[in-house]
Motif scaffolding. Sequence first.
Motif, mmCIF file in Angstrom:
data_model
loop_
_atom_site.group_PDB
_atom_site.id
_atom_site.type_symbol
_atom_site.label_atom_id
_atom_site.label_comp_id
_atom_site.label_asym_id
_atom_site.label_seq_id
_atom_site.Cartn_x
_atom_site.Cartn_y
_atom_site.Cartn_z
ATOM 1 N N ASP A 282 69.873 18.585 -23.939
ATOM 2 C CA ASP A 282 70.845 19.237 -23.635
ATOM 3 C C ASP A 282 70.122 20.554 -22.858
ATOM 4 O O ASP A 282 70.898 21.136 -21.898
ATOM 5 N N VAL A 283 69.374 20.566 -23.148
ATOM 6 C CA VAL A 283 68.120 22.331 -22.245
ATOM 7 C C VAL A 283 68.519 21.318 -21.049
ATOM 8 O O VAL A 283 68.276 22.139 -19.721
ATOM 9 N N GLY A 284 67.894 20.437 -20.398
ATOM 10 C CA GLY A 284 67.947 19.834 -19.036
ATOM 11 C C GLY A 284 69.218 19.331 -18.425
ATOM 12 O O GLY A 284 69.341 19.602 -17.556
ATOM 13 N N VAL A 285 70.137 18.761 -19.499
ATOM 14 C CA VAL A 285 71.662 18.619 -19.011
ATOM 15 C C VAL A 285 72.403 19.745 -18.794
ATOM 16 O O VAL A 285 71.949 20.465 -17.534
ATOM 17 N N LEU A 286 71.883 21.007 -18.998
ATOM 18 C CA LEU A 286 72.855 22.080 -18.852
ATOM 19 C C LEU A 286 72.176 22.904 -17.917
ATOM 20 O O LEU A 286 72.713 23.136 -16.514
ATOM 21 N N ASN A 287 71.124 23.190 -18.198
ATOM 22 C CA ASN A 287 70.066 24.300 -16.806
ATOM 23 C C ASN A 287 69.735 22.953 -15.982
ATOM 24 O O ASN A 287 70.044 23.763 -14.637
ATOM 25 N N GLU A 288 69.655 22.052 -15.803
ATOM 26 C CA GLU A 288 68.956 21.517 -14.470
ATOM 27 C C GLU A 288 70.347 20.661 -13.961
ATOM 28 O O GLU A 288 70.389 20.854 -12.400
ATOM 29 N N THR A 289 71.222 19.842 -14.595
ATOM 30 C CA THR A 289 72.581 18.634 -14.074
ATOM 31 C C THR A 289 73.768 19.807 -13.462
ATOM 32 O O THR A 289 73.412 19.581 -12.624
ATOM 33 N N ASN A 290 73.810 20.274 -15.194
ATOM 34 C CA ASN A 290 74.895 21.664 -14.690
ATOM 35 C C ASN A 290 74.838 22.355 -14.567
ATOM 36 O O ASN A 290 75.623 23.593 -13.400
ATOM 37 N N LYS A 291 73.557 23.280 -14.011
ATOM 38 C CA LYS A 291 72.980 24.565 -13.206
ATOM 39 C C LYS A 291 74.082 25.158 -13.819
ATOM 40 O O LYS A 291 74.376 26.430 -12.594
ATOM 41 N N THR A 292 74.267 25.949 -15.323
ATOM 42 C CA THR A 292 75.132 26.775 -15.566
ATOM 43 C C THR A 292 73.596 28.012 -15.600
ATOM 44 O O THR A 292 73.254 27.913 -15.370
ATOM 45 N N GLY A 349 56.242 16.378 -20.666
ATOM 46 C CA GLY A 349 56.352 18.034 -21.456
ATOM 47 C C GLY A 349 56.569 18.848 -20.542
ATOM 48 O O GLY A 349 57.786 19.568 -20.544
ATOM 49 N N LYS A 350 56.116 19.711 -19.556
ATOM 50 C CA LYS A 350 55.667 20.471 -18.435
ATOM 51 C C LYS A 350 56.908 20.419 -17.170
ATOM 52 O O LYS A 350 57.345 21.177 -16.842
ATOM 53 N N THR A 351 57.734 19.656 -17.892
ATOM 54 C CA THR A 351 58.788 19.305 -16.813
ATOM 55 C C THR A 351 60.001 20.102 -17.927
ATOM 56 O O THR A 351 61.164 20.347 -16.211
ATOM 57 N N GLY A 352 59.938 20.041 -18.409
ATOM 58 C CA GLY A 352 60.842 20.842 -18.920
ATOM 59 C C GLY A 352 62.250 19.257 -20.038
ATOM 60 O O GLY A 352 63.071 20.139 -20.358
ATOM 61 N N LEU A 353 61.810 18.337 -19.361
ATOM 62 C CA LEU A 353 62.711 17.328 -19.710
ATOM 63 C C LEU A 353 62.843 16.864 -20.747
ATOM 64 O O LEU A 353 63.489 16.065 -21.351
ATOM 65 N N THR A 354 61.208 17.326 -21.473
ATOM 66 C CA THR A 354 61.046 15.518 -22.500
ATOM 67 C C THR A 354 60.532 16.960 -23.401
ATOM 68 O O THR A 354 59.564 17.744 -22.733
ATOM 69 N N ALA A 362 53.073 19.545 -27.318
ATOM 70 C CA ALA A 362 53.862 20.197 -27.586
ATOM 71 C C ALA A 362 53.833 21.342 -27.301
ATOM 72 O O ALA A 362 54.891 22.630 -26.653
ATOM 73 N N LYS A 363 52.857 21.696 -27.766
ATOM 74 C CA LYS A 363 52.557 23.487 -26.744
ATOM 75 C C LYS A 363 52.046 23.650 -25.856
ATOM 76 O O LYS A 363 52.583 24.551 -24.939
ATOM 77 N N ALA A 364 51.686 22.634 -24.935
ATOM 78 C CA ALA A 364 51.493 22.914 -23.578
ATOM 79 C C ALA A 364 52.684 22.830 -22.452
ATOM 80 O O ALA A 364 52.431 23.587 -21.953
ATOM 81 N N ALA A 365 53.623 22.409 -23.304
ATOM 82 C CA ALA A 365 54.691 21.721 -22.497
ATOM 83 C C ALA A 365 54.980 23.363 -23.075
ATOM 84 O O ALA A 365 56.297 23.801 -22.139
ATOM 85 N N ASP A 367 54.606 26.737 -23.730
ATOM 86 C CA ASP A 367 53.650 27.425 -22.766
ATOM 87 C C ASP A 367 54.587 27.618 -21.198
ATOM 88 O O ASP A 367 54.369 28.508 -20.667
ATOM 89 N N ALA A 368 54.088 26.200 -21.034
ATOM 90 C CA ALA A 368 54.525 25.864 -19.453
ATOM 91 C C ALA A 368 55.836 25.975 -19.440
ATOM 92 O O ALA A 368 56.892 25.660 -17.953
ATOM 93 N N ALA A 369 56.651 26.401 -20.183
ATOM 94 C CA ALA A 369 58.655 25.866 -19.610
ATOM 95 C C ALA A 369 58.808 26.452 -19.137
ATOM 96 O O ALA A 369 58.947 28.033 -18.907
ATOM 97 N N LYS A 370 59.955 26.271 -18.138
ATOM 98 C CA LYS A 370 60.630 26.373 -17.556
ATOM 99 C C LYS A 370 61.894 27.296 -17.610
ATOM 100 O O LYS A 370 62.657 28.614 -16.542
ATOM 101 N N TRP A 371 62.685 27.278 -18.282
ATOM 102 C CA TRP A 371 63.929 27.645 -18.940
ATOM 103 C C TRP A 371 63.157 28.025 -20.281
ATOM 104 O O TRP A 371 62.806 27.385 -21.684
#
Length: 448
Positions: A282-292, A349-354, A362-365, A367-371
């Motif tokens: 839902d992180v990707g769905v809400l933030n990227e798909t729905n652009k909440t 993981g760094k894309t925020g979608l996985t 997981a740690k590297a992802a 650390d680089a999370a955009k959301w």
Amino acid sequence: MRTKRFTRWAALVGAAAAVSLVSACGSGTPSATPTAGGTVSVWIQNGAQSAAIQKHLESWGAENGTTVEVTVQASDSYLNALQLALKTGKGPDVFDASSAQVLASAGFLKPLDDVLSDEDKTAYARALQKPSPYIFNDATYAVPTTADTTRLAYNKDIFKKAGLDPEKPPVTFAEVVTACKAIEASAQGVYCFGLPLKWVGWASWMLDPSITNTEDDLTGKGIFNVSTQKYETDKAKPGIELYRELISKGWAYPGASSLENDAMRAAFAKGEIAMFVSASWDVGVLNETNKTSANWAAAAVPAPQGTKAVRQAMNAGTPYGINAASKNAAGAGAVLNVLIGSTLNTQLGKTGLTFPLRADAAKAASDAAKWPQYAQYAPSETDKAWFVAPTALLNVQGENFRDAMARLLLGTEDVSSGLDAIAGKYNAAFKDAVDSGQISAENFAKAK
């Protein structure tokens, strides 16, 4: 998502599985030592990450003297296409093996214990605890690469306007009710809870977590106890009663019986719903798909009153396995190791979608999370993978557990009696399957 996949696949190959489920698949020919070279065909499902996976595999192949032929299959027809290919001897060398127990029992998968390095076995150890969807007759047949964690998603602004502490979301069912009363009284014109009962995954992802979080041995799809090997569906009673109350008092988003998950998430993204039990996708769905633009966050899933969460239930998904009929088992093993390796999973993981299962990725992802919500869903020490239940392999006539539970919370029938009836039907089906030799109870028992 993956829950639906498992059920559909079981229906497709159930006949084959019934014949061979007790065969000693784990004693088959071991996989060849992974060695790059030759041609390796790979099937992956179409999705946000498919292009990146394809590019990475093809690039790795070019650098390692291996021709990697990646086919991206449409998700809605993937299982049908895979079944046909495997049955006709034209299946790919490496593929998404979401229903590994069923696939292994039908003889389609090669055991991986000799393929996996000690490092990879350690990296995925917590997702490969028996009884696991990826272990059959004590052999590992697929390795899951992603974590689907469960959390309570909530709108901090709605909470604040209702006089609630936005940093202290509900941790019990009673606190959910208290929050709903406050939100209703605040006259914001919003709904307290999202409950999309039309979605096939509502029971597995929005009811099961709050119940199974309270006992390590409980798993979803009907609330199966891997220690007692009984369906203890009655333990879902607090959840059914909570959701019944939310609907009856008008606190749930309207039309729960016909509400799909996409529509519910879109409403949450618009600030029309205060909270819902969610999954990491839902992180990707809400933030990227729905652009909440909603000010939202995630916290632990609330537990029934009088209980305490001992974990956060997690699905270990996106598994990869090797075709038992592969003519290039060594090359297939090398490609499998790329798919489950740190490099690719960190990149994804760094894309925020996985959400990678591997701790290093997981740690590297994170650390680089955009959301900001990404870190709240990232698998932690409290996230533990669900054990596998025999549900998808049982011959249960009539109404399934999911529809029966929806009927209970939408109606006025006695909840305890209704849940006892569900448990009775599934326990009888499990006993029949074991007694007839169609399935082995050992594959659904907790390791001693």
